[in-house]
Scaffold this motif. Structure first.
Motif, mmCIF file in Angstrom:
data_model
loop_
_atom_site.group_PDB
_atom_site.id
_atom_site.type_symbol
_atom_site.label_atom_id
_atom_site.label_comp_id
_atom_site.label_asym_id
_atom_site.label_seq_id
_atom_site.Cartn_x
_atom_site.Cartn_y
_atom_site.Cartn_z
ATOM 1 N N ARG A 134 5.468 -2.138 6.996
ATOM 2 C CA ARG A 134 4.644 -1.623 5.897
ATOM 3 C C ARG A 134 3.374 -2.447 5.777
ATOM 4 O O ARG A 134 3.336 -3.617 6.161
ATOM 5 N N GLN A 135 2.338 -1.825 5.207
ATOM 6 C CA GLN A 135 1.069 -2.503 5.020
ATOM 7 C C GLN A 135 0.958 -3.042 3.589
ATOM 8 O O GLN A 135 1.248 -2.331 2.624
ATOM 9 N N LYS A 188 -4.549 4.776 5.755
ATOM 10 C CA LYS A 188 -3.791 5.910 6.291
ATOM 11 C C LYS A 188 -3.919 5.970 7.807
ATOM 12 O O LYS A 188 -2.938 6.166 8.538
ATOM 13 N N ALA A 189 -5.169 5.828 8.290
ATOM 14 C CA ALA A 189 -5.394 5.876 9.730
ATOM 15 C C ALA A 189 -4.687 4.715 10.426
ATOM 16 O O ALA A 189 -4.127 4.875 11.518
ATOM 17 N N ARG A 190 -4.685 3.558 9.784
ATOM 18 C CA ARG A 190 -4.022 2.395 10.394
ATOM 19 C C ARG A 190 -2.507 2.571 10.411
ATOM 20 O O ARG A 190 -1.828 2.147 11.357
ATOM 21 N N ALA A 191 -1.958 3.181 9.359
ATOM 22 C CA ALA A 191 -0.520 3.462 9.352
ATOM 23 C C ALA A 191 -0.140 4.349 10.527
ATOM 24 O O ALA A 191 0.896 4.141 11.173
ATOM 25 N N ALA A 192 -0.990 5.343 10.822
ATOM 26 C CA ALA A 192 -0.730 6.221 11.962
ATOM 27 C C ALA A 192 -0.818 5.447 13.272
ATOM 28 O O ALA A 192 -0.020 5.664 14.197
ATOM 29 N N ASP A 202 -8.530 3.658 1.281
ATOM 30 C CA ASP A 202 -7.274 4.396 1.405
ATOM 31 C C ASP A 202 -7.221 5.184 2.710
ATOM 32 O O ASP A 202 -6.195 5.212 3.395
ATOM 33 N N ALA A 203 -8.361 5.809 3.066
ATOM 34 C CA ALA A 203 -8.409 6.581 4.310
ATOM 35 C C ALA A 203 -8.206 5.682 5.529
ATOM 36 O O ALA A 203 -7.514 6.058 6.480
ATOM 37 N N TRP A 216 0.820 -1.205 0.000
ATOM 38 C CA TRP A 216 0.000 0.000 0.000
ATOM 39 C C TRP A 216 0.859 1.262 0.000
ATOM 40 O O TRP A 216 1.825 1.372 0.758
ATOM 41 N N GLU A 236 -0.060 5.655 -0.433
ATOM 42 C CA GLU A 236 -1.203 6.569 -0.383
ATOM 43 C C GLU A 236 -1.771 6.838 -1.774
ATOM 44 O O GLU A 236 -1.032 7.017 -2.743
ATOM 45 N N ASP A 237 -3.110 6.863 -1.819
ATOM 46 C CA ASP A 237 -3.869 7.233 -3.027
ATOM 47 C C ASP A 237 -3.669 6.270 -4.190
ATOM 48 O O ASP A 237 -3.847 6.652 -5.354
#
Length: 238
Positions: free
Chosen positions: A226-227, A192-196, A188-189, A176, A178-179
């Motif tokens: 990484r995801q 992103k939240a899971r990466a944080a 995608d959102a 993954w 972004e975007d």
């Protein structure tokens, strides 16, 4: 032979749990005592952080100081034991159902929906017909899994399709960024939240976001910080 009607419960070995339950309070007490000795030496250093608490500990009367340091250390060790107990995963295998339990919560999947089961040192996964994760227990999200050989024995005894080579979809994952295209709306959102959440070591939030992604048809695997993801939606929905 195992009676097909008999439930098989697989959990951590008793010896391992006893070692954790007995060992951490003892190690904690030893660490508390060493901290008291270190405080006595540290007060003579020209600069130390938290000088006030260190001097207070050094001036504490004996034997109260020694007894207190041992008790506090043992209590800290006891807290670690409780955290370990919260993470232990218990797996109940029945002829018509699989159930996992951890920390007061449980997950279940009917036999008819299961296409395969695999486990390794970092996860236990029950797969559905579309490759979705019906049940997933991840060590990175706080799960402490039973030994893989005991899991394999339990599932095979009830005739579940055990996958000894691990994840059959490992080559289907995409890293993954972004975007990137191909994700369902909102995917995608959530990633992103899971990466944080992963960056903050927030296991609970990461697990909840994994569940939200699964509801969209996205399975996530974490590799080297990484995801990686794959799509389990039927071709018409992708």
């Amino acid at each position: 032979m195992t009676d097909k009607g008999t439930a098989i419960t697989v959990r951590q070995r008793t010896t391992d749990r006893v070692l954790v339950a007995a060992g951490f309070p003892v190690l904690g007490a030893a660490a508390g005592y060493l901290l008291k000795l270190l405080a006595h030496r540290a007060v003579s250093w020209p600069w130390i952080p938290w000088r006030g608490p260190v001097e207070l500990l050094d001036r504490a009367p004996e034997p109260a100081a020694t007894v207190g340091s041992l008790l506090v250390g043992a209590l800290v060790g006891g807290v670690i034991v409780l955290m370990a107990e919260h993470g232990y995963v218990t797996v109940t295998v029945e002829s018509d159902r699989i159930t996992t339990a951890r920390g007061g919560s449980s997950r279940s999947a009917p036999r008819a929906a299961v296409s395969g089961v695999f486990a390794d040192r970092k996860r236990l996964v029950v797969l559905g017909e579309q490759g979705e994760e019906l049940i997933a227990e991840y060590r990175s999200e706080g799960a402490d899994l039973p030994p893989v050989d005991r899991l394999a024995e339990g599932f095979r005894a009830h005739g579940y399709p055990w996958l000894p080579d691990g994840d059959p979809y490992r080559e289907a994952y995409r890293r993954w960024v972004e975007d990137m295209p191909g994700l369902p709306a909102g995917g995608d959102a959530l990633l992103k939240a899971r990466a944080a959440a992963l960056k903050k070591d927030d296991e609970k939030d990461a697990a909840e976001l994994r569940g939200e992604l699964a509801r969209l048809g996205v399975v996530v695997d974490d590799r080297d910080g990484r995801q990686w993801w794959r799509d389990t939606r039927p071709p018409g929905r992708a």
